[in-house]
Design a protein around this motif. Structure first.
Motif, PDB file in Angstrom:
ATOM      1  N   ILE A  13      11.799   4.624  10.060  1.00  0.00           N
ATOM      2  CA  ILE A  13      10.384   4.987  10.066  1.00  0.00           C
ATOM      3  C   ILE A  13       9.628   4.005  10.947  1.00  0.00           C
ATOM      4  CG2 ILE A  13       8.314   5.301   8.640  1.00  0.00           C
ATOM      5  CD1 ILE A  13      10.174   5.891   6.283  1.00  0.00           C
ATOM      6  N   ALA A  14       8.735   4.519  11.761  1.00  0.00           N
ATOM      7  CA  ALA A  14       7.963   3.673  12.663  1.00  0.00           C
ATOM      8  C   ALA A  14       7.164   2.645  11.875  1.00  0.00           C
ATOM      9  CB  ALA A  14       7.032   4.534  13.513  1.00  0.00           C
ATOM     10  N   ASP A  15       7.113   1.411  12.399  1.00  0.00           N
ATOM     11  CA  ASP A  15       6.388   0.336  11.718  1.00  0.00           C
ATOM     12  C   ASP A  15       4.921   0.697  11.505  1.00  0.00           C
ATOM     13  OD1 ASP A  15       8.632  -1.235  11.572  1.00  0.00           O
ATOM     14  OD2 ASP A  15       8.211  -2.354  13.414  1.00  0.00           O
ATOM     15  N   MET A  16       4.319   1.392  12.453  1.00  0.00           N
ATOM     16  CA  MET A  16       2.908   1.759  12.321  1.00  0.00           C
ATOM     17  C   MET A  16       2.687   2.655  11.110  1.00  0.00           C
ATOM     18  SD  MET A  16       0.383   3.459  15.185  1.00  0.00           S
ATOM     19  CE  MET A  16       1.259   5.038  15.184  1.00  0.00           C
ATOM     20  N   PHE A  17       3.632   3.571  10.877  1.00  0.00           N
ATOM     21  CA  PHE A  17       3.525   4.464   9.732  1.00  0.00           C
ATOM     22  C   PHE A  17       3.737   3.688   8.437  1.00  0.00           C
ATOM     23  CE2 PHE A  17       5.113   8.475   7.467  1.00  0.00           C
ATOM     24  CZ  PHE A  17       3.826   8.984   7.340  1.00  0.00           C
ATOM     25  N   ARG A  18       4.688   2.750   8.444  1.00  0.00           N
ATOM     26  CA  ARG A  18       4.953   1.931   7.259  1.00  0.00           C
ATOM     27  C   ARG A  18       3.741   1.086   6.875  1.00  0.00           C
ATOM     28  NH1 ARG A  18       9.854   1.206   5.016  1.00  0.00           N
ATOM     29  NH2 ARG A  18      11.667   2.152   6.016  1.00  0.00           N
ATOM     30  N   LYS A  19       3.030   0.587   7.880  1.00  0.00           N
ATOM     31  CA  LYS A  19       1.893  -0.291   7.613  1.00  0.00           C
ATOM     32  C   LYS A  19       0.806   0.414   6.814  1.00  0.00           C
ATOM     33  CE  LYS A  19       2.511  -3.356  11.601  1.00  0.00           C
ATOM     34  NZ  LYS A  19       1.977  -3.785  12.918  1.00  0.00           N
ATOM     35  N   THR A  20       0.725   1.739   6.927  1.00  0.00           N
ATOM     36  CA  THR A  20      -0.295   2.476   6.185  1.00  0.00           C
ATOM     37  C   THR A  20      -0.032   2.455   4.684  1.00  0.00           C
ATOM     38  OG1 THR A  20       0.887   4.604   6.326  1.00  0.00           O
ATOM     39  CG2 THR A  20      -0.599   4.030   8.154  1.00  0.00           C
ATOM     40  N   ALA A  21       1.190   2.056   4.287  1.00  0.00           N
ATOM     41  CA  ALA A  21       1.554   2.107   2.868  1.00  0.00           C
ATOM     42  C   ALA A  21       1.648   0.740   2.212  1.00  0.00           C
ATOM     43  CB  ALA A  21       2.877   2.841   2.696  1.00  0.00           C
ATOM     44  N   HIS A  22       1.478  -0.337   2.971  1.00  0.00           N
ATOM     45  CA  HIS A  22       1.675  -1.677   2.411  1.00  0.00           C
ATOM     46  C   HIS A  22       0.766  -1.935   1.213  1.00  0.00           C
ATOM     47  CE1 HIS A  22       3.667  -3.392   6.298  1.00  0.00           C
ATOM     48  NE2 HIS A  22       4.475  -2.634   5.577  1.00  0.00           N
ATOM     49  N   LEU A  23      -0.508  -1.619   1.335  1.00  0.00           N
ATOM     50  CA  LEU A  23      -1.437  -1.833   0.221  1.00  0.00           C
ATOM     51  C   LEU A  23      -1.050  -0.972  -0.976  1.00  0.00           C
ATOM     52  CD1 LEU A  23      -3.983  -3.072  -0.983  1.00  0.00           C
ATOM     53  CD2 LEU A  23      -5.313  -1.250   0.129  1.00  0.00           C
ATOM     54  N   SER A  24      -0.689   0.276  -0.722  1.00  0.00           N
ATOM     55  CA  SER A  24      -0.306   1.186  -1.802  1.00  0.00           C
ATOM     56  C   SER A  24       0.962   0.709  -2.498  1.00  0.00           C
ATOM     57  CB  SER A  24      -0.100   2.602  -1.255  1.00  0.00           C
ATOM     58  OG  SER A  24      -1.300   3.114  -0.733  1.00  0.00           O
ATOM     59  N   VAL A  25       1.896   0.148  -1.727  1.00  0.00           N
ATOM     60  CA  VAL A  25       3.118  -0.387  -2.328  1.00  0.00           C
ATOM     61  C   VAL A  25       2.773  -1.498  -3.301  1.00  0.00           C
ATOM     62  CG1 VAL A  25       5.229  -1.692  -1.879  1.00  0.00           C
ATOM     63  CG2 VAL A  25       4.635   0.245  -0.420  1.00  0.00           C
ATOM     64  N   ASP A  26       1.911  -2.423  -2.881  1.00  0.00           N
ATOM     65  CA  ASP A  26       1.513  -3.525  -3.761  1.00  0.00           C
ATOM     66  C   ASP A  26       0.842  -3.008  -5.026  1.00  0.00           C
ATOM     67  OD1 ASP A  26       2.481  -5.356  -1.955  1.00  0.00           O
ATOM     68  OD2 ASP A  26       0.549  -5.702  -0.985  1.00  0.00           O
ATOM     69  N   LEU A  27      -0.049  -2.016  -4.864  1.00  0.00           N
ATOM     70  CA  LEU A  27      -0.758  -1.466  -6.020  1.00  0.00           C
ATOM     71  C   LEU A  27       0.211  -0.770  -6.977  1.00  0.00           C
ATOM     72  CD1 LEU A  27      -3.949   0.008  -4.286  1.00  0.00           C
ATOM     73  CD2 LEU A  27      -3.812  -2.030  -5.742  1.00  0.00           C
ATOM     74  N   CYS A  28       1.152  -0.026  -6.427  1.00  0.00           N
ATOM     75  CA  CYS A  28       2.121   0.687  -7.273  1.00  0.00           C
ATOM     76  C   CYS A  28       3.020  -0.282  -8.027  1.00  0.00           C
ATOM     77  CB  CYS A  28       2.968   1.629  -6.414  1.00  0.00           C
ATOM     78  SG  CYS A  28       2.095   3.089  -5.814  1.00  0.00           S
ATOM     79  N   VAL A  29       3.436  -1.363  -7.360  1.00  0.00           N
ATOM     80  CA  VAL A  29       4.289  -2.355  -8.015  1.00  0.00           C
ATOM     81  C   VAL A  29       3.525  -3.033  -9.146  1.00  0.00           C
ATOM     82  CG1 VAL A  29       5.512  -4.533  -7.713  1.00  0.00           C
ATOM     83  CG2 VAL A  29       5.744  -2.723  -5.994  1.00  0.00           C
ATOM     84  N   ARG A  30       2.270  -3.416  -8.874  1.00  0.00           N
ATOM     85  CA  ARG A  30       1.458  -4.077  -9.902  1.00  0.00           C
ATOM     86  C   ARG A  30       1.174  -3.151 -11.076  1.00  0.00           C
ATOM     87  NH1 ARG A  30      -3.100  -7.098  -6.084  1.00  0.00           N
ATOM     88  NH2 ARG A  30      -1.641  -8.505  -4.998  1.00  0.00           N
ATOM     89  N   ALA A  31       0.950  -1.864 -10.781  1.00  0.00           N
ATOM     90  CA  ALA A  31       0.649  -0.897 -11.839  1.00  0.00           C
ATOM     91  C   ALA A  31       1.910  -0.340 -12.488  1.00  0.00           C
ATOM     92  CB  ALA A  31      -0.186   0.247 -11.269  1.00  0.00           C
TER      93      ALA A  31
END
Length: 223
Positions: A13-31
């Protein structure tokens, strides 16, 4: 579920596309949102996209919205794997939940297209069948050769891009001329044919690469 489990193959997956999910990944892990929940959510958006295509004859503006829902489906397909890795929840069971909803989503979306009234249902269902076949051949490569193939011109993201372009073109023609016909076929007919041909090429490429990989392993074993 095992933190020591290592994913064997993951779609590049292109890094640019992955970057759009970094914040969501952190939120999902915390929740503590489970990756399987995200995988299932992708099917909900695929079903919504299918309904958009299904009702597009009555409400042509849905041809603009449905492809966007397809992209949300793709984004969630990426997010589930990222969350699984970040939370240490990658597992063999998770591999099933990561892949099976994708195939359900493909079928749902193209079934919606098939019954939109804007194309030949026969072509749309063949697009659905071959979309599933491309994924099957990829996973078959992982099963027999230890490596999943993602090569080919009509992988999952590109199927959605082609469908997106077809849907928006159909909307423009309907808006300007009241019909989505381009010659004897409609825009979505042409779209489905393009996807079918692309999927056939993708199946061929993935099978060829898997056979090459198996031949290499056999040669190595004989050495």
């Amino acid at each position: 579920m095992s933190e020591s489990y290592q994913v064997v193959s993951r779609r590049p997956i292109a890094d640019m596309f992955r970057k759009t999910a970094h914040l969501s990944v952190d939120l999902c892990v915390r929740a503590r949102v489970h990756p399987d929940t995200i995988s299932c959510a992708s099917m909900v958006f695929a079903a919504a996209a299918a309904l958009g295509f299904y009702y597009a004859t009555d409400f042509p503006w849905l041809l603009l919205a449905a492809p966007l829902l397809c992209y949300v489906r793709l984004w969630l397909n990426m997010l589930d794997g990222m969350v699984a890795q970040a939370a240490g929840k990658a597992s063999r069971r998770g591999e099933i939940f990561n892949d099976l909803p994708d195939r359900v989503s493909d079928i749902l979306i193209f079934a919606g297209v098939a019954h939109s009234g804007l194309c030949n249902p026969f072509l749309a269902y063949w697009a659905a069948l071959l979309a599933v076949m491309t994924a099957y051949v990829g996973t078959l490569g992982q099963a027999v050769a230890g490596h999943r193939e993602f090569a080919g011109i009509m992988s999952k993201p590109w199927r959605m891009v082609v469908l997106h372009l077809g849907a928006w073109t159909a909307f423009m023609l309907l808006w300007q001329h009241g019909t989505s016909a381009l010659g004897p076929l409609t825009v979505l007919d042409h779209t489905n044919i393009l996807i079918i041909v692309g999927c056939l090429q993708t199946v061929f490429i993935r099978l060829r690469r898997t056979f090459y990989r198996l031949a290499g392993k056999q040669h190595h074993n004989h050495d």
